[in-house]
Write a protein that holds these residues in place. Structure first.
Motif, mmCIF file in Angstrom:
data_model
loop_
_atom_site.group_PDB
_atom_site.id
_atom_site.type_symbol
_atom_site.label_atom_id
_atom_site.label_comp_id
_atom_site.label_asym_id
_atom_site.label_seq_id
_atom_site.Cartn_x
_atom_site.Cartn_y
_atom_site.Cartn_z
ATOM 1 N N LEU A 62 -34.650 -16.024 0.494
ATOM 2 C CA LEU A 62 -33.684 -17.077 0.196
ATOM 3 C C LEU A 62 -33.914 -17.633 -1.206
ATOM 4 O O LEU A 62 -32.969 -17.775 -2.002
ATOM 5 C CB LEU A 62 -33.805 -18.191 1.245
ATOM 6 N N LYS A 76 -31.475 -17.003 -4.608
ATOM 7 C CA LYS A 76 -30.852 -18.183 -5.211
ATOM 8 C C LYS A 76 -31.300 -18.394 -6.654
ATOM 9 O O LYS A 76 -30.468 -18.612 -7.555
ATOM 10 C CB LYS A 76 -31.160 -19.437 -4.377
ATOM 11 N N LEU A 101 -25.695 -20.164 -2.228
ATOM 12 C CA LEU A 101 -26.023 -20.166 -0.799
ATOM 13 C C LEU A 101 -24.871 -19.661 0.053
ATOM 14 O O LEU A 101 -25.094 -19.002 1.078
ATOM 15 C CB LEU A 101 -26.432 -21.576 -0.357
ATOM 16 N N PHE A 116 -25.125 -15.958 0.188
ATOM 17 C CA PHE A 116 -26.226 -15.529 1.053
ATOM 18 C C PHE A 116 -25.845 -15.722 2.518
ATOM 19 O O PHE A 116 -26.223 -14.920 3.376
ATOM 20 C CB PHE A 116 -27.488 -16.324 0.715
ATOM 21 N N ARG A 142 -24.634 -22.788 5.512
ATOM 22 C CA ARG A 142 -25.281 -23.040 4.226
ATOM 23 C C ARG A 142 -25.988 -24.395 4.202
ATOM 24 O O ARG A 142 -26.912 -24.594 3.424
ATOM 25 C CB ARG A 142 -24.258 -22.952 3.098
ATOM 26 N N LEU A 164 -29.358 -23.539 5.180
ATOM 27 C CA LEU A 164 -30.017 -22.836 4.077
ATOM 28 C C LEU A 164 -30.440 -23.822 2.999
ATOM 29 O O LEU A 164 -31.542 -23.711 2.434
ATOM 30 C CB LEU A 164 -29.072 -21.784 3.497
#
Length: 320
Positions: free
Chosen positions: A116, A120, A127, A130, A143, A146
């Motif tokens: 992660l 980023k 995010l 992802f 998100r 996240l």
């Protein structure tokens, strides 16, 4: 209509029509440290026998390499903690301890947090992208979750950040600059308000340290706080916000040639056309300084110092 055959181009004309073939540069070999998987390609059985009836023998082989990438593998780690009890007495049951987690009671394992943060900050993937990457594997993590993991990871990495700042302030050369940043949905602030990211770079050349600090202000209190306790050479632009920290005892402020050069470029643009002025002279001298630094790129510190004294100092005297 004429029955004469259509004219055919000559050989020379035909060669002109053919597009030239571009020569491809030499391809770099794949890194030697990558694991290799050998795939053997052999002749089919009916080709192993020669027309004369004898069996063909291997006399050599041709080898070529191809890069393979295994897509992201996703799996679930199930932590099973055994519980024991004594059937003879009434002692309380005992359950095996669970290994300490970076974020307690979270779905995120260390590998998830590492990926992660890498996607980023190293790869620049937001995010929400992802989030889509995980959804392709059937994993639904919003998100907001996240983002919370990113914040919690930052808190966990604070000891490492402290060590990096200590190393940054220990080295006698430090670069500092601030850049505008716009933050949306920041509590209590207008979305159009300007914020700032302060970037500090330094540390040993073989292990550089680069730190980022976000603030909503550009006041001189920020560099005073960030560089508290620093003693050495401080490289900045001409922003007055650095004046207070640069005035402290033990700090020598260095100016930036790239910023100084811009002013001469601006002056050159307003000169009469076809005329050579002082701006051209200054830019010529500054370009010579840059050329010297390019020549000294691969030299050691002592050689660079000697060359600067011998070659750069006269240019600086002439420029002054």
């Amino acid at each position: 209509l004429s029955e004469e055959p259509a004219a055919t181009p000559s050989d020379a004309e035909a060669e002109e029509i053919v597009a030239p073939v571009k020569c491809r540069g030499k391809r770099k070999p794949l890194p030697a440290n990558l694991p290799r998987v050998e795939v053997i390609h052999d002749l089919p059985d009916h080709e192993l026998t020669c027309a004369c009836g004898a069996c063909k023998q291997v006399i050599g082989e041709e080898t070529s390499e191809q890069l393979e990438i295994i897509p992201m593998q996703v799996r679930v780690i199930r932590h099973i903690r055994k519980t024991y009890a004594c059937k003879v007495c009434e002692a309380a049951p005992v359950t095996a301890d669970k290994p300490a987690q970076l974020i307690e009671k979270s779905l995120a394992s260390p590998s998830v947090l590492a990926m992660l943060l890498t996607t980023k900050y190293a790869d620049g993937i937001p995010l929400y992208r992802f989030e889509k990457m995980l959804s392709r594997h059937g994993i639904d993590i919003p998100r907001q979750t996240l983002a919370r993991w990113v914040i919690q990871s930052g808190e966990l990495l604070q000891p490492l950040l402290n060590l990096m700042r200590d190393k940054l302030l220990e080295y006698p050369v430090l670069h500092c600059d601030e850049t505008r940043l716009q933050v949306l949905h920041e509590p209590g602030r207008d979305p159009c308000a300007q914020s700032w990211m302060w970037v500090q770079s330094g540390g040993p050349p073989n292990r550089p340290v680069i730190l980022f600090d976000y603030t909503a202000s550009r006041a001189q209190e920020v560099p005073l706080r960030l560089l508290d306790g620093y003693r050495g050479y401080l490289m900045t632009d001409d922003y007055a916000g650095y004046n207070a920290v640069a005035a402290q005892e033990g700090i020598e402020r260095l100016a930036c040639w790239a910023h100084a050069r811009r002013k001469f470029v601006d002056a050159q643009k307003v000169q009469p056309k076809g005329k050579t002025g002082r701006a051209d002279m200054a830019l010529n001298l500054i370009n010579k300084l840059y050329g010297i630094e390019r020549d000294l790129k691969d030299t050691d510190d002592s050689e660079r110092l000697a060359a600067r004294q011998q070659r750069s100092q006269p240019l600086l005297d002439q420029l002054k």
